[in-house]
Design an enzyme around this catalytic site. Structure first.
Site, PDB file in Angstrom:
ATOM      1  N   GLY A 202       0.774  -1.227   0.000  1.00 35.97           N
ATOM      2  CA  GLY A 202       0.000   0.000   0.000  1.00 35.97           C
ATOM      3  C   GLY A 202       0.806   1.278   0.000  1.00 35.97           C
ATOM      4  O   GLY A 202       0.294   2.331  -0.391  1.00 35.97           O
ATOM      5  N   ASP A 203       2.062   1.232   0.423  1.00 38.73           N
ATOM      6  CA  ASP A 203       2.920   2.426   0.426  1.00 38.73           C
ATOM      7  C   ASP A 203       4.364   1.987   0.233  1.00 38.73           C
ATOM      8  O   ASP A 203       5.241   2.299   1.033  1.00 38.73           O
ATOM      9  CB  ASP A 203       2.754   3.204   1.735  1.00 38.73           C
ATOM     10  CG  ASP A 203       3.440   4.568   1.691  1.00 38.73           C
ATOM     11  OD1 ASP A 203       3.752   5.050   0.588  1.00 38.73           O
ATOM     12  OD2 ASP A 203       3.665   5.159   2.769  1.00 38.73           O
ATOM     13  N   PHE A 204       4.613   1.275  -0.878  1.00 37.47           N
ATOM     14  CA  PHE A 204       5.908   0.634  -1.065  1.00 37.47           C
ATOM     15  C   PHE A 204       6.905   1.595  -1.709  1.00 37.47           C
ATOM     16  O   PHE A 204       7.325   1.442  -2.848  1.00 37.47           O
ATOM     17  CB  PHE A 204       5.753  -0.639  -1.898  1.00 37.47           C
ATOM     18  CG  PHE A 204       6.926  -1.581  -1.770  1.00 37.47           C
ATOM     19  CD1 PHE A 204       7.074  -2.373  -0.647  1.00 37.47           C
ATOM     20  CD2 PHE A 204       7.887  -1.653  -2.766  1.00 37.47           C
ATOM     21  CE1 PHE A 204       8.163  -3.229  -0.517  1.00 37.47           C
ATOM     22  CE2 PHE A 204       8.971  -2.507  -2.650  1.00 37.47           C
ATOM     23  CZ  PHE A 204       9.115  -3.299  -1.529  1.00 37.47           C
ATOM     24  N   ASN A 205       7.271   2.618  -0.957  1.00 33.71           N
ATOM     25  CA  ASN A 205       8.300   3.545  -1.424  1.00 33.71           C
ATOM     26  C   ASN A 205       9.656   3.137  -0.854  1.00 33.71           C
ATOM     27  O   ASN A 205       9.723   2.380   0.124  1.00 33.71           O
ATOM     28  CB  ASN A 205       7.931   4.982  -1.049  1.00 33.71           C
ATOM     29  CG  ASN A 205       7.997   5.234   0.441  1.00 33.71           C
ATOM     30  OD1 ASN A 205       9.077   5.318   1.026  1.00 33.71           O
ATOM     31  ND2 ASN A 205       6.830   5.343   1.085  1.00 33.71           N
ATOM     32  N   ASN A 208      10.450   2.942   2.850  1.00 31.93           N
ATOM     33  CA  ASN A 208       9.798   1.913   3.652  1.00 31.93           C
ATOM     34  C   ASN A 208      10.401   0.529   3.424  1.00 31.93           C
ATOM     35  O   ASN A 208       9.780  -0.476   3.778  1.00 31.93           O
ATOM     36  CB  ASN A 208       8.290   1.877   3.348  1.00 31.93           C
ATOM     37  CG  ASN A 208       7.542   2.997   4.043  1.00 31.93           C
ATOM     38  OD1 ASN A 208       8.032   3.578   5.001  1.00 31.93           O
ATOM     39  ND2 ASN A 208       6.363   3.323   3.552  1.00 31.93           N
TER      40      ASN A 208
END
Length: 311
Positions: A202-205, A208
């Protein structure tokens, strides 16, 4: 131990302070931290500087094992974090030592040395992309049951589509209406046409994905949903070596979409289509939040991505 204090300079303080009820929660936060510290018998270290919705700091368990304590502002995106990390159980992500749902507190495995994937200068951009793809593939292998409780990606992006349309009507920014309509359609259609569903991060930057000891790289800070895996890679592709800063971003992105798509077994055009949808949503979010100077560039990026996707 000295009482916990929350420096006003931490980024999350500024962001939470502007939310309804945020100032009251920040006033209670030191007591929440003290309660959790006492309950879990922790020794606390320095807070981390990142994050926009939670306080996090170094911690040590009673036996001296290093950990991270995280106490979050209660908001929907954070609701599934503990459940997803427990589902993954250390396979591609940090492990959960303790969780206090009432206080929105997590005690997590600490990544040592802990630098983010985006800062791994010893690796080429392509090597970093493949490393991130390997972590994603491991996360996606976890099986979720229908009652796992995660939001459905299709429901979330359908809500975004409505917001994009409302914001376009209300603000009337100077965007190509056909491109905005394409983004809206993709937000609605892509989740429904997925060949498979997984628990997406969901927020795979790159920030992270941290260097660790138990495994070379581990994911943190998920905002999990159940849905199309092709949703996940765009922040990684966007933020590794900033492809739009290159003289020919279309060529750079074409190579990188192909690289990541091949590594993950995902269709390159579908990855690019999700990037279009997410860029359009971002442009209208920026418009809503009074940042018109950033919007035009984001829409130019969406046009480049749409061309790559053949749309």
């Amino acid at each position: 131990m000295a009482p916990v204090t929350i420096p006003a300079s931490l980024p999350f303080v500024r962001s939470v302070n502007g939310l309804p009820g945020g100032a009251q929660w920040l006033a209670r936060l030191p007591a929440l931290i003290e309660d959790v510290r006492e309950r879990w018998a922790l020794r606390l270290g320095q807070p981390f500087g990142g994050g926009s919705c939670s306080w996090a700091a170094e911690a040590w368990l009673p036996d001296g094992e290093p950990a991270v304590i995280k106490v979050g502002w209660p908001h929907p995106e954070a609701e599934g974090e503990a459940a997803a990390l427990r589902l993954w159980d250390g396979r591609g992500a940090v492990r959960v030592h303790r969780y206090d749902a009432g206080r929105h507190a997590l005690l997590l495995e600490r990544c040592v040395p802990g630098g983010g994937l985006g800062e791994a200068d010893a690796l080429t951009p392509e090597e970093r992309l493949l490393t991130g793809a390997g972590v994603l593939a491991e996360l996606w292998r976890a099986a979720a049951t229908v009652d796992s409780g995660f939001d459905r990606l299709a429901d979330v992006t359908a809500g975004w589509a409505v917001l994009v349309e409302e914001r376009m009507t209300r603000h009337r920014p100077p965007f190509d209406p056909g491109l905005v309509a394409l983004g809206v359609r993709l937000l609605r259609e892509l989740p429904r046409t997925a060949a498979r569903e997984v628990v997406v991060h969901g927020d795979f930057n790159p920030g992270n994905v941290l260097a660790a000891t138990r495994r070379p790289w581990l994911a943190i800070d998920p905002k999990p949903m159940t849905g199309d895996p092709a949703y996940d890679p765009w922040p990684l592709l966007e933020q590794i070596d900033h492809p739009f800063a290159h003289p020919a971003p279309g060529r750079v992105l074409a190579r990188r979409f192909a690289l990541v798509g091949d590594a993950l077994g995902e269709d390159t055009a579908r990855l690019a289509a999700w990037a279009v949808a997410r860029r359009v949503e971002t442009a209208l979010w920026l418009t809503e939040h009074g940042r018109p100077g950033d919007c035009v560039g984001v829409m130019r990026e969406a046009r480049t991505l749409a061309d790559l996707a053949g749309l």
